[in-house]
Design an enzyme around this catalytic site. Structure first.
Site, PDB file in Angstrom:
ATOM      1  N   ASP A 188      -1.235  47.292  10.735  1.00  0.00           N
ATOM      2  CA  ASP A 188      -0.428  47.995   9.734  1.00  0.00           C
ATOM      3  C   ASP A 188      -0.153  49.002  11.149  1.00  0.00           C
ATOM      4  O   ASP A 188      -1.157  49.024  11.879  1.00  0.00           O
ATOM      5  CB  ASP A 188      -0.348  48.650   8.791  1.00  0.00           C
ATOM      6  CG  ASP A 188      -0.588  47.588   7.710  1.00  0.00           C
ATOM      7  OD1 ASP A 188       0.972  46.503   7.370  1.00  0.00           O
ATOM      8  OD2 ASP A 188      -1.054  47.503   6.292  1.00  0.00           O
TER       9      ASP A 188
ATOM     10  N   ASP B 105      10.880  49.227  12.040  1.00  0.00           N
ATOM     11  CA  ASP B 105      12.710  49.148  10.745  1.00  0.00           C
ATOM     12  C   ASP B 105      13.627  49.766  10.386  1.00  0.00           C
ATOM     13  O   ASP B 105      14.985  49.519  10.337  1.00  0.00           O
ATOM     14  CB  ASP B 105      11.875  48.406   9.962  1.00  0.00           C
ATOM     15  CG  ASP B 105      11.837  46.604   9.260  1.00  0.00           C
ATOM     16  OD1 ASP B 105      11.989  46.165  10.550  1.00  0.00           O
ATOM     17  OD2 ASP B 105      12.101  46.478   8.015  1.00  0.00           O
TER      18      ASP B 105
ATOM     19  N   LYS C 159       7.851  59.282   7.350  1.00  0.00           N
ATOM     20  CA  LYS C 159       6.372  58.528   6.055  1.00  0.00           C
ATOM     21  C   LYS C 159       5.060  58.134   6.590  1.00  0.00           C
ATOM     22  O   LYS C 159       4.515  58.219   5.951  1.00  0.00           O
ATOM     23  CB  LYS C 159       7.230  58.015   4.704  1.00  0.00           C
ATOM     24  CG  LYS C 159       8.458  58.087   4.177  1.00  0.00           C
ATOM     25  CD  LYS C 159       8.079  57.741   2.599  1.00  0.00           C
ATOM     26  CE  LYS C 159       9.116  57.563   2.000  1.00  0.00           C
ATOM     27  NZ  LYS C 159       9.328  56.735   0.834  1.00  0.00           N
ATOM     28  N   GLU C 160       5.560  57.925   8.036  1.00  0.00           N
ATOM     29  CA  GLU C 160       4.644  57.078   9.170  1.00  0.00           C
ATOM     30  C   GLU C 160       4.665  58.322   9.950  1.00  0.00           C
ATOM     31  O   GLU C 160       4.881  57.268  11.137  1.00  0.00           O
ATOM     32  CB  GLU C 160       4.814  55.182   9.094  1.00  0.00           C
ATOM     33  CG  GLU C 160       4.801  54.770   7.859  1.00  0.00           C
ATOM     34  CD  GLU C 160       5.192  53.732   7.587  1.00  0.00           C
ATOM     35  OE1 GLU C 160       4.903  52.145   7.401  1.00  0.00           O
ATOM     36  OE2 GLU C 160       6.280  52.844   8.623  1.00  0.00           O
TER      37      GLU C 160
ATOM     38  N   ASP D   2       1.995  39.231   2.290  1.00  0.00           N
ATOM     39  CA  ASP D   2       0.638  38.512   2.574  1.00  0.00           C
ATOM     40  C   ASP D   2      -0.366  37.932   1.895  1.00  0.00           C
ATOM     41  O   ASP D   2      -0.821  35.863   2.136  1.00  0.00           O
ATOM     42  CB  ASP D   2      -0.662  39.589   3.310  1.00  0.00           C
ATOM     43  CG  ASP D   2      -0.719  40.517   2.028  1.00  0.00           C
ATOM     44  OD1 ASP D   2       0.727  40.065   0.799  1.00  0.00           O
ATOM     45  OD2 ASP D   2      -1.095  41.843   1.825  1.00  0.00           O
TER      46      ASP D   2
END
Length: 735
Positions: A283, A138, A108-109, A448
């Site tokens: 990110d 992760d 997805k990334e 955050d």
């Protein structure tokens, strides 16, 4: 700390905005007072048949007024800042920085995008020996690990190239696909650039091969939720930034706390491996777009006048894939152009998840450890003696030493284990009576927001810096499905805080200024817009169909109050959009997506938060999909909605549009043929406004035949739901 003869930064108060904002507050407050007076005085004159809808509308007006009142905080004293990095001390006197980057799913990334972010961080204009880059994987994927090894090889060419030529676009993918820079006509430079570009293509091919190789390996062995910890120093050449790969241990039986848990692991691992006094959090899709951001942030962190109380310097999020129309408000303009400027005029903006340089001490809160014995420290930080040593100011890890590196790496793996936080206070609150915290907070999905809130409650400050050139550029969600899912997750996290013992208006009001606590409260309750918007989109329409007026006749002077409040809110929003460089189209799009989010993702996020509070569900987190769909991207660039999302998200939206279409048609008929136009005109105008602002939804229902249209089955379902609602509503109103 060294004293500087010239200031490292300055601030400018937005005086014109303050005058306009406070004048608007004064006039709007008077109008709201008249509205409340009208509702209260007229309430007792209502017949029983219309009492319930009248109360619902009045309650919604009060809630909207309350939300508007909370938003005053953002507009009370906005400021902007300027820095002078040329006045900083020499490089050898600058403090070290640890860069913490998080990724979770290479599918997805995209791995190439993540590695470009890593390379851009390594290329910051900062002493290489004082810059350490950590990547948290992760998912424990071999694809990401292989990508990091490819980065270490390409960096040997890319970093010297950027430094020797003063390259500003330090993300290689953006640099080679973007416009030429000033010195592009130099033959020697062009030759070197061509050579580097060829090596980048080799690097890119390595990433593709890593995906193929790693993908096959992952299919056999990968379990993103069940794997051991891995810590590996990929690059420790003194001429380049240290590069460290970290994959924390994950087991189904242990909670992992999503991004906050990953950041706390990086915080501990970096503490024993480099222990830099400052950290930059990014990110994985947010690359460094300017090499000077570190030195710009140091203009605040090294200022002795504010440094002792400064927790972090926040840069805005800017996105490279935003279209001119930005139909989904993917740029989140209101946050980064209005809210954060306003909070900076108080005690600083909210922590925004990425693009911030934070003082490590603020997350450890060193001052509370003075005089505390070793046993007590272990109760808070865990059992690692090496981590406890890192709390000392003079601690210098020896990871580059051959004799001790393996020992520290083993210690780092322990710190990355899922059981390490047991019997410690990492991410947890000792009790509501204490302000103590260690690391990033676990209380909410929006770690955050909550971490920044706790830091401000402790007395820390923050600043907001928005240079002309975007310091960081990322990839935002550009399709309706991802926008609504992401907003649902944010809404759930914000409401979690709002309905907890840490509700900002209660917990924060005694620990920070009242205006700052109002700002935090407005964010925590922002998803509550779902309640008044659902009411205004259904109740007046139901009453219109049944001939029940909800607003004063247009001949009644009180009708001007409702018109003024409606126009005042819209025009103030339009002014803010235009003042921040937007257009009328931007204003229209923001109004529309706010309505769409309110009746879908805000509602579902709020319900999720309440259900979790009651113990009926558990929080979940899925990374937003960053893999682009060409068809969706094309529609987005054209300003055309893509309605390919779940029926659960579409049906409420379409139901409201169907209901307002029926109400508008009925209202026009009543005004033209029954002589009720004075009674019903405001309700008809309300339905017309909802329909005209959401014309894209009507178009998706009735006029489009492409794959991105609203499916006929959803339209049919919504018509049925509208019919049931109107039937039941009419029965209730006429009981």
């Amino acid at each position: 700390m060294e004293e500087y003869s010239l200031p490292l930064h300055s601030s400018q108060v937005h005086k014109l905005s303050i005058i306009i904002n406070r004048s608007h507050v004064f006039l709007h407050c008077i109008a709201i007072a008249f509205l409340i007076y009208y509702r209260l005085s007229f309430l007792f004159q209502q017949s029983k048949t219309s009492l319930l809808p009248w109360l619902l509308v009045f309650a919604s007006e009060l809630l909207l007024s309350f939300m508007w009142f909370l938003g005053i905080a953002y507009r009370w004293r906005p400021i902007s800042r300027t820095v002078f990095p040329e006045r900083l001390p020499e490089d050898d006197k600058l403090p070290a920085i640890d860069v913490l980057i998080c990724t979770a799913d290479p599918y997805k990334e995209p791995t190439l995008e993540v590695m470009n972010t890593v390379l851009s961080a390594m290329a910051l204009d900062y002493p290489a020996q004082k810059l350490n880059v950590y990547l948290s994987d992760d998912g424990g994927s071999s694809i990401t690990w292989l990508g990091m090894r490819a980065v270490s090889k390409f960096a040997r060419w890319w970093l010297p190239f950027c430094k020797s030529h003063g390259i500003k676009t330090i993300c290689p993918d953006a640099y080679f696909s973007g416009p030429e820079e000033d010195y592009s006509h130099d033959p020697e430079f062009l030759a070197e650039k061509q050579q580097i570009q060829e090596k980048y293509e080799v690097f890119r091919e390595e990433i593709i091969q890593a995906r193929e190789k790693g993908g096959n390996m992952d299919k056999r062995t990968r379990n993103s939720k069940d794997h051991g910890s891995v810590v590996e120093v990929i690059q420790k050449n003194e001429k380049m930034s240290r590069l460290v790969y970290v994959s924390r241990e994950k087991r189904p039986s242990h909670p992992h706390h999503f991004k906050a848990g990953a950041l706390n692991v990086l915080l501990r691992v970096s503490g024993v491996m480099s222990n830099s006094p400052y950290i930059l959090v990014l990110d994985c899709d947010m690359y460094c777009n300017d090499p000077t951001s570190a030195k710009q942030a140091m203009c605040f962190h090294l200022d002795p006048n504010i440094s002792p109380s400064l927790a972090f310097v926040q840069f805005p999020q800017r996105f490279r894939n935003i279209s001119n129309s930005d139909i989904y408000d993917s740029s989140i303009r209101s946050l980064f152009w209005i809210y954060w400027y306003g909070l900076d005029g108080l005690r600083g903006p909210v922590l925004s998840g990425t693009n911030f340089y934070m003082k490590r001490e603020s997350l450890y809160n060193y001052s509370m450890h003075q005089g505390v014995d070793l046993t007590e420290l272990k109760n808070y930080f865990g059992t690692s003696n090496e981590l406890l040593k890192s709390l000392r100011v003079d601690y210098r890890p020896s990871i580059d030493s051959t004799d001790s590196s393996s020992t520290l790496l083993q210690e780092a793996k322990v710190l990355a284990s899922c059981a390490y936080e047991n019997n410690s206070k990492w991410g947890e609150e000792a009790s509501i009576c204490t302000l103590y915290m260690v690391g990033f907070r676990y209380h909410s999905l929006v770690e955050d927001y909550f971490t920044g809130f706790k830091l401000h409650c402790q007395g820390w400050k923050s600043v907001y810096l928005t240079p002309t050139r975007p310091q960081f550029l990322g990839t935002s969600t550009t399709n309706l499905n991802d926008v609504l899912i992401q907003t649902s997750r944010w809404s759930c996290g914000l409401v979690e805080v709002g309905i907890s013992k840490f509700c900002p208006i209660i917990y924060g009001s005694s620990r920070m200024s009242i205006l700052q606590s109002l700002g935090y409260t407005e964010l925590a309750f922002f998803p509550f817009y779902c309640f008044p918007l659902w009411c205004f989109a259904t109740v007046p329409q139901l009453c219109l169909l049944n001939g029940i007026p909800m607003y004063p006749n247009v001949s009644n002077s009180f009708s001007n109050i409702f018109i003024f409040i409606f126009a005042s809110a819209l025009l103030k929003h339009l002014y803010e959009v235009l003042a921040s460089g937007g257009s009328v189209r931007t204003w229209r799009n923001e109004q529309r997506i706010w309505m769409i989010k309110s009746v879908t993702s805000y509602l579902y996020g709020t319900l999720d938060a309440f259900m979790e509070k009651l113990g009926l569900t558990k929080a979940s987190f899925l990374p937003t999909n960053k893999v682009e769909d060409d068809e969706q991207v094309k529609r987005y660039q054209m300003g055309v909605f893509d309605f390919r999302t779940s029926t659960m998200l579409l049906a409420p939206l379409v139901t409201i549009i169907v209901l307002n279409m029926a109400a508008f048609a009925c209202g026009v008929y009543r005004m033209m043929f029954t002589g009720e136009w004075e009674m019903m005109v405001l309700q008809v105008v309300l339905s017309f406004y909802i329909l005209i602002m959401n014309y894209a939804v009507i178009e998706g229902m009735l006029m489009r035949n492409d794959r991105g249209r609203i499916p006929p089955s959803v339209t049919l379902l919504s018509v049925i739901i509208s019919g049931v609602f109107l039937s039941l509503g009419s029965v209730i109103l006429n009981m």
